[in-house]
Design an enzyme around this catalytic site. Structure first.
Site, short mmCIF file in Angstrom:
data_model
loop_
_atom_site.label_atom_id
_atom_site.label_comp_id
_atom_site.label_asym_id
_atom_site.label_seq_id
_atom_site.Cartn_x
_atom_site.Cartn_y
_atom_site.Cartn_z
N TYR A 10 0.79 -1.23 0.00
CA TYR A 10 0.00 0.00 0.00
C TYR A 10 0.83 1.28 0.00
O TYR A 10 0.27 2.37 -0.11
CB TYR A 10 -0.95 0.00 1.20
CG TYR A 10 -1.85 -1.21 1.20
CD1 TYR A 10 -2.85 -1.37 0.24
CD2 TYR A 10 -1.69 -2.23 2.14
CE1 TYR A 10 -3.66 -2.49 0.22
CE2 TYR A 10 -2.50 -3.36 2.13
CZ TYR A 10 -3.47 -3.48 1.17
OH TYR A 10 -4.27 -4.59 1.15
N HIS A 87 -7.46 1.27 -6.30
CA HIS A 87 -6.84 0.36 -5.34
C HIS A 87 -5.36 0.69 -5.29
O HIS A 87 -4.71 0.80 -6.33
CB HIS A 87 -7.04 -1.10 -5.75
CG HIS A 87 -8.48 -1.47 -5.78
ND1 HIS A 87 -9.19 -1.73 -4.64
CD2 HIS A 87 -9.35 -1.56 -6.82
CE1 HIS A 87 -10.44 -1.99 -4.97
NE2 HIS A 87 -10.57 -1.88 -6.28
#
Length: 132
Positions: A10, A87
């Site tokens: 991430y 995402h």
């Protein structure tokens, strides 16, 4: 948890840093943006239902709701807003259960795997669609 959760997938940017990058690009594009984050599906749906009439488009990272959030799918569809699904990680290159999105077929685009930069890319795509 952005900036603390699994930086390998991430990234290390915080939510504030990502929002500031989006704000900066929005200023360059001459558009206004608003932000909302919640860990509660119902709160997200309430926000979408309240904000849809005053918006021209949507950038959304549905997180885990990507894979099973049918009520979120309905709320996004009902909004009628063009939207890009974002995402931070590449969901298509991860575990099998992460590869399915219940929103993907409704979205004008899906941006995955570009970490925080993906939000700026999504904003640009939504603005491009709205301006036609």
């Amino acid at each position: 948890m952005l900036g603390r959760r699994d930086p390998e997938h991430y990234g290390s940017e915080t939510l504030d840093q990502v929002c500031e990058a989006v704000r900066a690009r929005a200023r360059e594009l001459g558009v206004e943006v608003g932000f909302f984050q919640s860990n509660h599906e119902g709160a997200i749906i309430d926000f979408l239902q309240e904000a849809a009439d005053g918006a021209d488009g949507l950038v959304i990272n549905p997180g885990a709701l990507t894979h099973y959030g049918l009520s979120l799918r309905d709320a996004v569809a009902d909004s009628g807003l063009p939207f890009v699904e974002v995402h931070l990680s590449d969901i298509h290159g991860r575990e099998e259960f992460r590869r399915r999105s219940v929103l993907e077929d409704l979205a004008i685009s899906q941006v995955a795997g570009h970490r925080g930069r993906g939000y700026v890319m999504a904003l640009e795509a939504v603005v491009g669609r709205v301006r036609g």
